[in-house]
Design a protein around this motif. Structure first.
Motif, PDB file in Angstrom:
ATOM      1  N   THR A 346       0.852  -1.076   0.026  1.00 56.74           N
ATOM      2  CA  THR A 346      -0.132   0.002   0.161  1.00 56.74           C
ATOM      3  C   THR A 346       1.001   1.156  -0.085  1.00 56.74           C
ATOM      4  N   ALA A 347       0.476   2.397  -0.496  1.00 53.54           N
ATOM      5  CA  ALA A 347       1.030   3.675  -0.574  1.00 53.54           C
ATOM      6  C   ALA A 347       1.454   4.264   0.641  1.00 53.54           C
ATOM      7  N   GLY A 348       2.662   4.594   0.984  1.00 48.77           N
ATOM      8  CA  GLY A 348       3.020   5.197   1.928  1.00 48.77           C
ATOM      9  C   GLY A 348       2.638   7.131   1.821  1.00 48.77           C
ATOM     10  N   GLY A 351       4.354   8.355  -1.029  1.00 48.80           N
ATOM     11  CA  GLY A 351       4.103   7.546  -2.469  1.00 48.80           C
ATOM     12  C   GLY A 351       4.789   6.039  -2.720  1.00 48.80           C
ATOM     13  N   ILE A 352       5.597   5.897  -1.902  1.00 48.03           N
ATOM     14  CA  ILE A 352       6.362   4.583  -2.022  1.00 48.03           C
ATOM     15  C   ILE A 352       5.473   3.542  -1.360  1.00 48.03           C
ATOM     16  N   LEU A 353       5.315   2.369  -1.962  1.00 46.22           N
ATOM     17  CA  LEU A 353       4.650   1.318  -1.297  1.00 46.22           C
ATOM     18  C   LEU A 353       5.059   0.885   0.019  1.00 46.22           C
ATOM     19  N   GLU A 354       4.305   0.394   0.723  1.00 46.90           N
ATOM     20  CA  GLU A 354       4.826  -0.222   2.137  1.00 46.90           C
ATOM     21  C   GLU A 354       3.994  -1.645   2.229  1.00 46.90           C
ATOM     22  N   LYS A 355       4.956  -2.286   3.069  1.00 42.88           N
ATOM     23  CA  LYS A 355       4.262  -3.665   3.738  1.00 42.88           C
ATOM     24  C   LYS A 355       4.971  -4.092   4.989  1.00 42.88           C
ATOM     25  N   LEU A 360       8.954  -0.488  -0.265  1.00 39.60           N
ATOM     26  CA  LEU A 360       9.505  -1.245  -1.370  1.00 39.60           C
ATOM     27  C   LEU A 360      10.825  -0.654  -2.013  1.00 39.60           C
ATOM     28  N   ARG A 361      11.827  -0.726  -1.431  1.00 40.25           N
ATOM     29  CA  ARG A 361      12.950  -0.183  -1.999  1.00 40.25           C
ATOM     30  C   ARG A 361      13.895  -1.121  -2.720  1.00 40.25           C
ATOM     31  N   LEU A 362      14.334  -1.023  -3.585  1.00 37.56           N
ATOM     32  CA  LEU A 362      15.366  -2.019  -4.257  1.00 37.56           C
ATOM     33  C   LEU A 362      16.331  -1.148  -5.064  1.00 37.56           C
ATOM     34  N   THR A 363      17.484  -1.988  -5.334  1.00 39.45           N
ATOM     35  CA  THR A 363      18.766  -1.554  -6.007  1.00 39.45           C
ATOM     36  C   THR A 363      18.762  -2.164  -7.238  1.00 39.45           C
ATOM     37  N   LEU A 364      19.034  -1.445  -8.404  1.00 43.25           N
ATOM     38  CA  LEU A 364      19.330  -2.242  -9.909  1.00 43.25           C
ATOM     39  C   LEU A 364      20.636  -1.815  -9.939  1.00 43.25           C
TER      40      LEU A 364
END
Length: 520
Positions: A346-348, A351-355, A360-364
């Protein structure tokens, strides 16, 4: 394989281009073989830091200095290379490769079956060579032939022997410890000067067993910057320039006396996914990431060709593997958001999704060896932000992708994967999807149906069964997305009008230098 030829003759002031590029800090490197009109000048982004075949990235096969026992045509069909033919026996567990008579190495010694067998044994001991994965029991000379005995059937063996790591070298190429110190082969060109990692000069080998090349000397120069490669092409400082990026193609298109050659390669630009990551373990999240990508816009902006947007893992150039009936990968932002919501995100407030309180933070992770990758990563970052994924981009050495795979710290890796370095793509597919994962393939993901399909193909199935197995692999990869296709890849080269007979090899096995000549 799709091959294009485009010739543009619109005039352009080369001096103006040089001024513009110089102002941008893109000074032209010295032209390879400059000042000698008898030298074919070739440039590209291909550095090599070692003369060992397995580490050379095929540069010496492209220059036709060394040969493999088996070769292939532009369509990937097998044909004789250094071997004149081959047979299997013992139910496919023994293969014999016949060698031609009176073949001379560049050092004047005679090719023997013992020398060929020794080269293959050395290749089989290299983990990075696909020959190391074959169930080999022994490689021995047998008269004027090399016999390879296997512990089990392995129908892909002739295709594996097209790989550049399996070239045949003269005994003088090795030092006392078995390390390769010189490149002494049997090809139509021999090494005359070598300055690693960027300069190689070759000369016609007068004792070559086949037709003598029309062009006597070739000078290759590795040029890392795409802008500098384009400058060499339009400034008449090189005769053949590989690895032109979109901006460079546009410059060449407008330059007189230069033709563009282009070929859709069996290469895909992919997102490698850590399927053990708490978020990415959920296939709904992987599908949402895929649906968030506007591939056509990305391909148009970065590669300048919207048609290079990847709709599935295997590009159309791999006709036996590409499945036209497969539902294509397409952008659907709303569906992506719905899938993420179903997965519990769900949006925090930002605006970043949270659970469970975790964003929901990722590194590419990607690398600049292919200049389009960092630009693609930035575009992917923007698309994923639209669905609430906070993506950091780390542009670093390419070695970091396998390193982070090994220690489990990789989230996503953006990479370019050639699917037919061995002419049978099955070998690469099997390397990408083993149960334990692969440095340049799947990570913490496996599927029984896909593994069964690979095993079926490795058992030398009939055409109908093989087609079904390939479809299963494509469908499973599409549904599960352990690798998320982003774009396909086109190799481009600029060819000066003073050169005739240039051939673009989609498989990048050879540059066909021995077939070229000076235009009359």
């Amino acid at each position: 394989m799709e091959i294009h030829r485009i010739r543009r003759t619109a005039p352009r002031a080369v001096a103006t281009l040089i001024t513009v590029l110089a102002a941008a800090g893109c000074a032209a490197p010295a032209a390879p073989g400059a000042g000698d009109s008898a030298v074919l000048r070739v440039a590209g982004p291909f550095e090599t830091h070692s003369v060992a075949p397995v580490e050379s990235d095929g540069l010496f096969t492209r220059l036709e200095v060394v040969e493999t026992l088996v070769s292939s045509d532009l369509e990937g069909d097998l044909m004789p290379g250094l071997a004149t033919g081959w047979d299997e026996s013992r139910g496919g567990r023994s293969w014999t490769f016949e060698l031609p008579a009176d073949v001379t190495f560049h050092d004047g010694t005679t090719l023997t079956a013992d020398a060929a067998a020794a080269s293959l044994r050395a290749a089989a001991e290299e983990e990075a060579s696909p020959l190391a994965a074959a169930p080999i029991r022994g490689i021995e000379a047998e008269g004027d032939a090399v016999r390879i005995d296997l512990a089990a059937r392995y129908p892909a063996l002739p295709a594996v022997l097209t790989h550049y790591s399996t070239v045949v070298l003269a005994p003088s190429s090795y030092d006392a410890d078995g390390a390769v110190t010189e490149v002494v082969g049997t090809g139509p060109y021999r090494v005359e000067r070598l300055e690693l990692p960027a300069n190689i000069e070759v000369r016609r080998f007068e004792d070559y067993r086949g037709p003598a090349p029309q062009i006597e000397r070739v000078a290759f120069q590795a040029v890392g910057r795409a802008e500098s490669r384009a400058l060499l092409a339009v400034g008449d400082q090189a005769d053949v320039v590989f690895g032109l990026e979109p901006a460079g193609r546009e410059r060449v298109d407008q330059a007189p006396g230069v033709a563009m050659e282009s070929s859709l390669q069996p290469r895909s630009l992919l997102l490698k996914v850590n399927a053990k990551d708490p978020a990415l373990a959920d296939v709904r999240v992987r599908r949402a990431l895929s649906m968030a990508l506007d591939r056509a816009a990305i391909a148009d902006a970065v590669l300048r060709e919207p048609d290079l947007a990847a709709t599935q893992l295997f590009p159309p150039s791999l006709t036996a593997w590409h499945v036209p009936t497969l539902d294509p990968l397409e952008q659907d932002v709303e569906q992506a958001r719905e899938l993420l919501a179903e997965a519990g995100w769900t949006a925090g407030p930002d605006g970043i999704l949270e659970k469970d309180g975790e964003p929901l933070r990722l590194t590419l992770t990607t690398y600049p060896d292919r200049p389009e990758l960092p630009a693609l990563a930035t575009a992917i970052q923007a698309d994923l932000r639209e669905v609430g994924v906070d993506l950091a981009v780390d542009v670093t050495n390419s070695s970091e992708i396998p390193a982070r795979h090994a220690d489990g710290t990789l989230d996503l890796g953006l990479l370019a994967r050639h699917l037919a370095l061995v002419t049978d793509p099955l070998v690469t597919v099997a390397e990408m999807f083993p149960p334990e994962g692969s440095d340049w393939g799947a990570m913490n993901w496996s599927d029984p149906a896909l593994l069964d399909a690979i095993e079926t193909l490795q058992s030398d199935a009939d055409d109908t069964t093989a087609a079904r197995a390939r479809t299963t692999i494509a469908e499973t990869a599409q549904a599960e997305l352990p690798l998320i296709p982003v774009a396909w890849y086109r190799m481009n080269a600029a060819v000066n009008e003073r050169v005739a007979g240039f051939v673009m090899d989609p498989l990048e096995r050879t540059w066909h230098l021995s077939e070229m000549e000076w235009a009359s």
